[in-house]
Design a protein around this motif. Structure first.
Motif, PDB file in Angstrom:
ATOM      1  N   GLN A 102     -29.379  -5.727   1.931  1.00 42.39           N
ATOM      2  CA  GLN A 102     -28.483  -5.368   0.842  1.00 42.39           C
ATOM      3  C   GLN A 102     -27.368  -4.470   1.364  1.00 42.39           C
ATOM      4  O   GLN A 102     -27.605  -3.575   2.178  1.00 42.39           O
ATOM      5  CB  GLN A 102     -29.232  -4.619  -0.259  1.00 42.39           C
ATOM      6  N   TYR A 103     -26.184  -4.726   0.882  1.00 45.91           N
ATOM      7  CA  TYR A 103     -25.029  -3.912   1.214  1.00 45.91           C
ATOM      8  C   TYR A 103     -25.138  -2.591   0.463  1.00 45.91           C
ATOM      9  O   TYR A 103     -25.572  -2.550  -0.682  1.00 45.91           O
ATOM     10  CB  TYR A 103     -23.764  -4.665   0.797  1.00 45.91           C
ATOM     11  N   CYS A 128     -11.528  -6.564  -9.823  1.00 48.48           N
ATOM     12  CA  CYS A 128     -11.090  -5.267  -9.303  1.00 48.48           C
ATOM     13  C   CYS A 128      -9.636  -5.411  -8.890  1.00 48.48           C
ATOM     14  O   CYS A 128      -9.288  -6.341  -8.173  1.00 48.48           O
ATOM     15  CB  CYS A 128     -11.894  -4.870  -8.079  1.00 48.48           C
ATOM     16  N   GLU A 129      -8.816  -4.481  -9.339  1.00 51.58           N
ATOM     17  CA  GLU A 129      -7.423  -4.518  -8.890  1.00 51.58           C
ATOM     18  C   GLU A 129      -6.944  -3.111  -8.565  1.00 51.58           C
ATOM     19  O   GLU A 129      -7.255  -2.156  -9.254  1.00 51.58           O
ATOM     20  CB  GLU A 129      -6.512  -5.198  -9.904  1.00 51.58           C
ATOM     21  N   GLU A 130      -6.201  -3.052  -7.493  1.00 53.86           N
ATOM     22  CA  GLU A 130      -5.633  -1.792  -7.033  1.00 53.86           C
ATOM     23  C   GLU A 130      -4.364  -1.523  -7.832  1.00 53.86           C
ATOM     24  O   GLU A 130      -3.469  -2.368  -7.883  1.00 53.86           O
ATOM     25  CB  GLU A 130      -5.322  -1.930  -5.540  1.00 53.86           C
ATOM     26  N   LEU A 131      -4.296  -0.363  -8.483  1.00 43.74           N
ATOM     27  CA  LEU A 131      -3.125  -0.021  -9.297  1.00 43.74           C
ATOM     28  C   LEU A 131      -2.124   0.856  -8.554  1.00 43.74           C
ATOM     29  O   LEU A 131      -1.057   1.144  -9.079  1.00 43.74           O
ATOM     30  CB  LEU A 131      -3.565   0.680 -10.588  1.00 43.74           C
ATOM     31  N   GLY A 145      -6.716   4.188   1.688  1.00 42.25           N
ATOM     32  CA  GLY A 145      -7.770   3.617   2.527  1.00 42.25           C
ATOM     33  C   GLY A 145      -9.126   3.662   1.831  1.00 42.25           C
ATOM     34  O   GLY A 145      -9.908   2.704   1.922  1.00 42.25           O
ATOM     35  N   GLU A 146      -9.410   4.762   1.140  1.00 42.69           N
ATOM     36  CA  GLU A 146     -10.668   4.872   0.397  1.00 42.69           C
ATOM     37  C   GLU A 146     -10.726   3.833  -0.719  1.00 42.69           C
ATOM     38  O   GLU A 146     -11.774   3.231  -0.956  1.00 42.69           O
ATOM     39  CB  GLU A 146     -10.810   6.263  -0.213  1.00 42.69           C
ATOM     40  N   VAL A 147      -9.594   3.626  -1.401  1.00 42.40           N
ATOM     41  CA  VAL A 147      -9.561   2.637  -2.488  1.00 42.40           C
ATOM     42  C   VAL A 147      -9.861   1.246  -1.934  1.00 42.40           C
ATOM     43  O   VAL A 147     -10.619   0.486  -2.539  1.00 42.40           O
ATOM     44  CB  VAL A 147      -8.195   2.665  -3.221  1.00 42.40           C
ATOM     45  N   ARG A 148      -9.300   0.920  -0.784  1.00 44.10           N
ATOM     46  CA  ARG A 148      -9.550  -0.391  -0.183  1.00 44.10           C
ATOM     47  C   ARG A 148     -11.024  -0.568   0.174  1.00 44.10           C
ATOM     48  O   ARG A 148     -11.591  -1.642   0.010  1.00 44.10           O
ATOM     49  CB  ARG A 148      -8.663  -0.605   1.040  1.00 44.10           C
ATOM     50  N   LYS A 149     -11.677   0.519   0.636  1.00 43.49           N
ATOM     51  CA  LYS A 149     -13.102   0.440   0.959  1.00 43.49           C
ATOM     52  C   LYS A 149     -13.936   0.211  -0.299  1.00 43.49           C
ATOM     53  O   LYS A 149     -14.877  -0.580  -0.291  1.00 43.49           O
ATOM     54  CB  LYS A 149     -13.551   1.710   1.675  1.00 43.49           C
ATOM     55  N   TRP A 150     -13.578   0.900  -1.405  1.00 42.73           N
ATOM     56  CA  TRP A 150     -14.299   0.691  -2.662  1.00 42.73           C
ATOM     57  C   TRP A 150     -14.030  -0.707  -3.211  1.00 42.73           C
ATOM     58  O   TRP A 150     -14.920  -1.346  -3.759  1.00 42.73           O
ATOM     59  CB  TRP A 150     -13.934   1.762  -3.696  1.00 42.73           C
ATOM     60  N   LEU A 151     -12.814  -1.188  -3.043  1.00 37.51           N
ATOM     61  CA  LEU A 151     -12.470  -2.542  -3.468  1.00 37.51           C
ATOM     62  C   LEU A 151     -13.346  -3.560  -2.726  1.00 37.51           C
ATOM     63  O   LEU A 151     -13.907  -4.476  -3.332  1.00 37.51           O
ATOM     64  CB  LEU A 151     -10.980  -2.796  -3.203  1.00 37.51           C
ATOM     65  N   GLU A 152     -13.491  -3.366  -1.438  1.00 38.52           N
ATOM     66  CA  GLU A 152     -14.347  -4.235  -0.624  1.00 38.52           C
ATOM     67  C   GLU A 152     -15.812  -4.108  -1.040  1.00 38.52           C
ATOM     68  O   GLU A 152     -16.532  -5.112  -1.131  1.00 38.52           O
ATOM     69  CB  GLU A 152     -14.193  -3.858   0.849  1.00 38.52           C
ATOM     70  N   ALA A 153     -16.262  -2.900  -1.349  1.00 38.71           N
ATOM     71  CA  ALA A 153     -17.651  -2.680  -1.760  1.00 38.71           C
ATOM     72  C   ALA A 153     -17.943  -3.388  -3.087  1.00 38.71           C
ATOM     73  O   ALA A 153     -18.992  -4.043  -3.236  1.00 38.71           O
ATOM     74  CB  ALA A 153     -17.938  -1.185  -1.885  1.00 38.71           C
ATOM     75  N   LYS A 179     -18.120  -7.145  -2.493  1.00 34.94           N
ATOM     76  CA  LYS A 179     -19.407  -7.556  -1.912  1.00 34.94           C
ATOM     77  C   LYS A 179     -20.509  -7.549  -2.973  1.00 34.94           C
ATOM     78  O   LYS A 179     -21.358  -8.425  -2.993  1.00 34.94           O
ATOM     79  CB  LYS A 179     -19.771  -6.651  -0.744  1.00 34.94           C
ATOM     80  N   ALA A 180     -20.477  -6.558  -3.865  1.00 33.73           N
ATOM     81  CA  ALA A 180     -21.467  -6.502  -4.947  1.00 33.73           C
ATOM     82  C   ALA A 180     -21.281  -7.688  -5.898  1.00 33.73           C
ATOM     83  O   ALA A 180     -22.257  -8.286  -6.358  1.00 33.73           O
ATOM     84  CB  ALA A 180     -21.347  -5.187  -5.707  1.00 33.73           C
ATOM     85  N   ARG A 181     -20.035  -8.037  -6.180  1.00 34.21           N
ATOM     86  CA  ARG A 181     -19.756  -9.191  -7.043  1.00 34.21           C
ATOM     87  C   ARG A 181     -20.252 -10.479  -6.403  1.00 34.21           C
ATOM     88  O   ARG A 181     -20.844 -11.334  -7.065  1.00 34.21           O
ATOM     89  CB  ARG A 181     -18.250  -9.289  -7.327  1.00 34.21           C
ATOM     90  N   LEU A 182     -20.033 -10.620  -5.096  1.00 32.29           N
ATOM     91  CA  LEU A 182     -20.514 -11.805  -4.383  1.00 32.29           C
ATOM     92  C   LEU A 182     -22.044 -11.870  -4.387  1.00 32.29           C
ATOM     93  O   LEU A 182     -22.623 -12.947  -4.510  1.00 32.29           O
ATOM     94  CB  LEU A 182     -19.972 -11.827  -2.950  1.00 32.29           C
TER      95      LEU A 182
END
Length: 158
Positions: free
Chosen positions: A4-5, A63-66, A99-107, A110-113
């Protein structure tokens, strides 16, 4: 068994309270597989602490980055989360750097996948979908002695 991620760290939970005032609270967020939990303090330092919000990521989470926004006289980088199938499941989290936002976006992706994969395998969910925007249930607090003042005001007004 699949690995699990896991991703965890501090974020700002942004929203509007029931009175209409905007809030920005520092919260500790954990993502384990498709499960998400939000805490007031770090659960690694305080193992007895219960999450203030918890749930699972749905396969339809968007998820979208604002970008950068000014919140409470400071600049933060905001990530909006919502479910297009259910307008009540929405919220915003923010971080100090892009950079932190991009990491949370990726997280969250991965949870959605993971949720999508589980749905394809027919795994049932035992938890509710995570909602960052909803109001938490609160205990009713009574102010002791207030009834005495209410009775006095009623008797003097009559």
């Amino acid at each position: 068994m699949a690995v699990q991620y896991e991703y965890l760290g501090w974020v700002y939970n942004i929203g509007v309270n029931s009175v209409g005032h905007e809030y920005c609270h520092l919260r500790f967020l954990t993502i384990r597989g498709k499960s998400v939990a939000m805490y007031k303090r770090d659960p690694l330092d305080n193992p007895e602490i219960e999450p203030i919000r918890k749930g699972v990521v749905s396969p339809t989470l968007v998820c979208e980055e604002l970008g950068r926004q000014r919140v409470n006289h400071g600049d933060v980088y905001v990530l909006r989360l919502y479910n297009p199938m259910d307008q009540n499941m929405k919220g915003q989290i923010a971080c100090a750097t892009p950079g932190e936002v991009r990491k949370w976006l990726e997280a969250f992706e991965k949870a959605r996948l993971q949720a999508e994969y589980d749905m394809m395998r027919g795994v049932n969910w035992n938890e509710n979908e995570i909602n960052f925007d909803g109001h938490r249930p609160r205990l009713r607090r009574y102010v002791y002695g207030l009834g005495k003042y209410l009775r006095i005001s009623k008797s003097t007004a009559a």
